[in-house]
Design an enzyme around this catalytic site. Sequence first.
Site, PDB file in Angstrom:
ATOM      1  N   GLU A 139     -12.405  -9.505   9.214  1.00  0.00           N
ATOM      2  CA  GLU A 139     -11.193  -8.719   9.430  1.00  0.00           C
ATOM      3  C   GLU A 139     -10.415  -9.389  10.557  1.00  0.00           C
ATOM      4  O   GLU A 139     -10.939  -9.566  11.644  1.00  0.00           O
ATOM      5  CB  GLU A 139     -11.545  -7.276   9.799  1.00  0.00           C
ATOM      6  CG  GLU A 139     -10.345  -6.423  10.170  1.00  0.00           C
ATOM      7  CD  GLU A 139      -9.240  -6.445   9.126  1.00  0.00           C
ATOM      8  OE1 GLU A 139      -9.483  -6.063   7.981  1.00  0.00           O
ATOM      9  OE2 GLU A 139      -8.100  -6.871   9.473  1.00  0.00           O
ATOM     10  N   GLU A 148       0.838  -1.201   0.000  1.00  0.00           N
ATOM     11  CA  GLU A 148       0.000   0.000   0.000  1.00  0.00           C
ATOM     12  C   GLU A 148       0.870   1.248   0.000  1.00  0.00           C
ATOM     13  O   GLU A 148       0.900   2.029   0.944  1.00  0.00           O
ATOM     14  CB  GLU A 148      -0.982  -0.064   1.162  1.00  0.00           C
ATOM     15  CG  GLU A 148      -1.916  -1.259   1.006  1.00  0.00           C
ATOM     16  CD  GLU A 148      -2.982  -1.379   2.076  1.00  0.00           C
ATOM     17  OE1 GLU A 148      -3.151  -0.431   2.865  1.00  0.00           O
ATOM     18  OE2 GLU A 148      -3.654  -2.427   2.128  1.00  0.00           O
ATOM     19  N   GLU A 157      -4.987  -7.102   1.938  1.00  0.00           N
ATOM     20  CA  GLU A 157      -3.726  -7.212   2.690  1.00  0.00           C
ATOM     21  C   GLU A 157      -3.186  -8.646   2.672  1.00  0.00           C
ATOM     22  O   GLU A 157      -2.807  -9.196   3.706  1.00  0.00           O
ATOM     23  CB  GLU A 157      -3.907  -6.721   4.135  1.00  0.00           C
ATOM     24  CG  GLU A 157      -4.262  -5.245   4.250  1.00  0.00           C
ATOM     25  CD  GLU A 157      -5.756  -5.004   4.462  1.00  0.00           C
ATOM     26  OE1 GLU A 157      -6.456  -5.939   4.867  1.00  0.00           O
ATOM     27  OE2 GLU A 157      -6.210  -3.881   4.207  1.00  0.00           O
ATOM     28  N   HIS A 175     -17.639 -10.675   5.789  1.00  0.00           N
ATOM     29  CA  HIS A 175     -16.347 -10.012   5.977  1.00  0.00           C
ATOM     30  C   HIS A 175     -15.679 -10.495   7.250  1.00  0.00           C
ATOM     31  O   HIS A 175     -16.299 -10.484   8.316  1.00  0.00           O
ATOM     32  CB  HIS A 175     -16.554  -8.493   6.055  1.00  0.00           C
ATOM     33  CG  HIS A 175     -15.271  -7.745   6.273  1.00  0.00           C
ATOM     34  ND1 HIS A 175     -15.024  -6.990   7.393  1.00  0.00           N
ATOM     35  CD2 HIS A 175     -14.154  -7.669   5.520  1.00  0.00           C
ATOM     36  CE1 HIS A 175     -13.810  -6.466   7.305  1.00  0.00           C
ATOM     37  NE2 HIS A 175     -13.262  -6.860   6.183  1.00  0.00           N
ATOM     38  N   GLU A 223      -6.761  -6.812  -2.918  1.00  0.00           N
ATOM     39  CA  GLU A 223      -6.347  -5.416  -2.837  1.00  0.00           C
ATOM     40  C   GLU A 223      -4.879  -5.312  -3.257  1.00  0.00           C
ATOM     41  O   GLU A 223      -4.576  -5.126  -4.416  1.00  0.00           O
ATOM     42  CB  GLU A 223      -6.579  -4.912  -1.410  1.00  0.00           C
ATOM     43  CG  GLU A 223      -6.326  -3.444  -1.230  1.00  0.00           C
ATOM     44  CD  GLU A 223      -6.418  -3.049   0.231  1.00  0.00           C
ATOM     45  OE1 GLU A 223      -6.943  -1.991   0.507  1.00  0.00           O
ATOM     46  OE2 GLU A 223      -5.929  -3.811   1.109  1.00  0.00           O
ATOM     47  N   GLU A 240      -9.610   3.419  -0.151  1.00  0.00           N
ATOM     48  CA  GLU A 240      -9.624   3.750   1.273  1.00  0.00           C
ATOM     49  C   GLU A 240      -8.673   4.904   1.610  1.00  0.00           C
ATOM     50  O   GLU A 240      -8.955   5.693   2.503  1.00  0.00           O
ATOM     51  CB  GLU A 240      -9.294   2.513   2.118  1.00  0.00           C
ATOM     52  CG  GLU A 240      -7.921   1.924   1.846  1.00  0.00           C
ATOM     53  CD  GLU A 240      -7.638   0.655   2.678  1.00  0.00           C
ATOM     54  OE1 GLU A 240      -8.534   0.164   3.355  1.00  0.00           O
ATOM     55  OE2 GLU A 240      -6.484   0.176   2.614  1.00  0.00           O
TER      56      GLU A 240
HETATM   57 CA    CA Z   1      -5.905  -2.073   2.815  1.00  0.00          CA
END
Ligand code: CA
Length: 659
Positions: A364, A168, A433, A362, A451, A457
Amino acid sequence: MRKLVAIAALLSLLAACHPVMEVSSPDGRILVQADVDSDGQPLYAVEVDGLPLIGWSQLGLVAEGIDLSAGFRLLSSKVSQCDSLWHQPWGENKEIRDAHRTLMLRLQNEADVRLDIEFRVFDDGLGFRYTYEVPALDSLTVREEKTSFVFADDATSWSIPGDINSYEHLYRKMPLSQLKDANTPLTLRFSDTRYASVHEAAIVDFPEMVLRRTDGTTLQATLASEASVPQHFATPWRTVQIARNAVGLVNSSLILNLNEPCALADVSWIKPMKYVGVWWGMHLGIESWGGAHHGATTETALRYIDFAAANNIQGVLFEGWNDAWRGSDALPDFDFTRAAPDFDVERVVAYAREKGIEYISHNETGGNFRRFEAQLERSLDWAQTLGIHALKTGYAGGGLYGGIARHSQTGVRHFQKVIEEAAKRQIMVDAHEVIKPSGLRRTWPNFMTRECARGMEYNGWSAGNPPAHHEILPYTRLLAGPMDYTPGVFDVLYCQIQGLPQVRSWGQPGTECRVNTTLAKQIANWVVLYSPMQMACDLLDNYEGHPAFQFFRDFDADCDASEALQGEVGEYIAVVRRAGDRFFYGATTDETPRTLTQPLSFLRPGVTYTATLYADAPDADWQTNPYAYVIEQRTVTSNDTLTLPLAASGGCAISFLPL
Ligand code: CA
């Protein structure tokens, strides 16, 4: 002098006895040569159109306690060829041609180590991999890689740093000769307008490769961690995509061609989709993953499902549905089957099914992959029982739990395990990630998207992604595979409209509080930034009643074929995708306004289409007037050419529907 001539004659005689092995691409334009030097070190070199691209460069690995890189002698070399068509259930292109020639070298050293080096040379580049057999050991530890890329000339490069914990990052444009390190895909433009991109294919049970510049224009492969391997093992492919123009890289299928065929007997349950979801509000700081201002409530969920059903959208994502992640490192007890108190998961899933909408769950993990792995089978069983077919995963944080590098062999093994366990239960995965894409979607087509770059984001809580980020991604990160960028913010100056404070609770100094494009470019990004799960990420209020949202309603995420038509790295790009008998076109530009001349020769000849253009208005500008757009309809055929003005950081999207 006479003595020197004699030595030279002797050397050339020796060289003649030991000819360099070589193989060319089917079109003859790319030539790969291989040799073994006097120390028994294997080497390779690459020429394109008769000019050196990569000079003699080392090959092989280094392992603990045993030499895997030198002392080899050639046992045999063999050239073969392949030309076949294969199909995938989804992708930029569902039908792919695999035409290549192979050079297979078999080597052995004095420690009885067998090494096969397989080169495959395509018209759009090359790949090579190592297969070792070490009979003296049951298992071994690979410490480093000797593969190098001795580029013959300097080049302009686009890359992110060689970080083994995150992709990122913003892209850097710099001369290859000034690069310190880079992750891949690393894209290069040479002064003679040849383009190349270095990456890897089929990262299975092996750490990722990053590149370190050792000298001049020489890049050295570096592994993200050691690798524990059995006595007989193969590495991922090291790849160099090669093209004569920038879009040639985008149109290459080399990475997919170097992966194994589909491992799943039944792929009928795997379907591309458009989706909306509870997500952007959290990044704006007006909703939360849990506690006060909780975004994913039952009431909100039902509204999202109704919206999807009314707008030809197939999926809805619910981040923060479970009682776990709170958007910080202070992670409470996680259970990936326990819903938040105000989210009736059974009711929401049942309502989605009733409306024909995919519920996208989802999980996380906050980077705690051990905890997720401990619950993996139980939580996937639970999802399957409920009828959930899509899961987004996240591993927010600097690295993986316990200080393990995200892109290490341990990380790669975990991410792969999630994909395979999900496939057993007919669950599609959108992973954030995780390890970068390397074409494994061919083998595991339930691995839809991921991603692994700076996505939307960052526009919520940082200085944001600069305009050209969107014209770099297609020529770098997206060469590796689809990206869940989550485009489609209509409310680009969101602080103004939402009345948000300019720096919100988690905003950093320098936070721009906006998205750095025009509205039309957000629409075009739905086409340009390919993902088989394509999100319209904005709050529903910003889509309700908006005339330009018609493009997303019409858009089909399940395309059959794609072509990048024109563009330049970091400057602009135009892409068209065909879905059935309809075509969707997207073009975007960096800070420089430009006018594209676009022949429509990609349309079916003899068919008349209604083209609906969603374009920047003449006075649009991402900084001063980002909302100014026009919608125009024209009747066109494949003989027509359109003139398309793009504003600064602007774009144009077109749907072509046959009359
Ligand atoms: Ca991310």
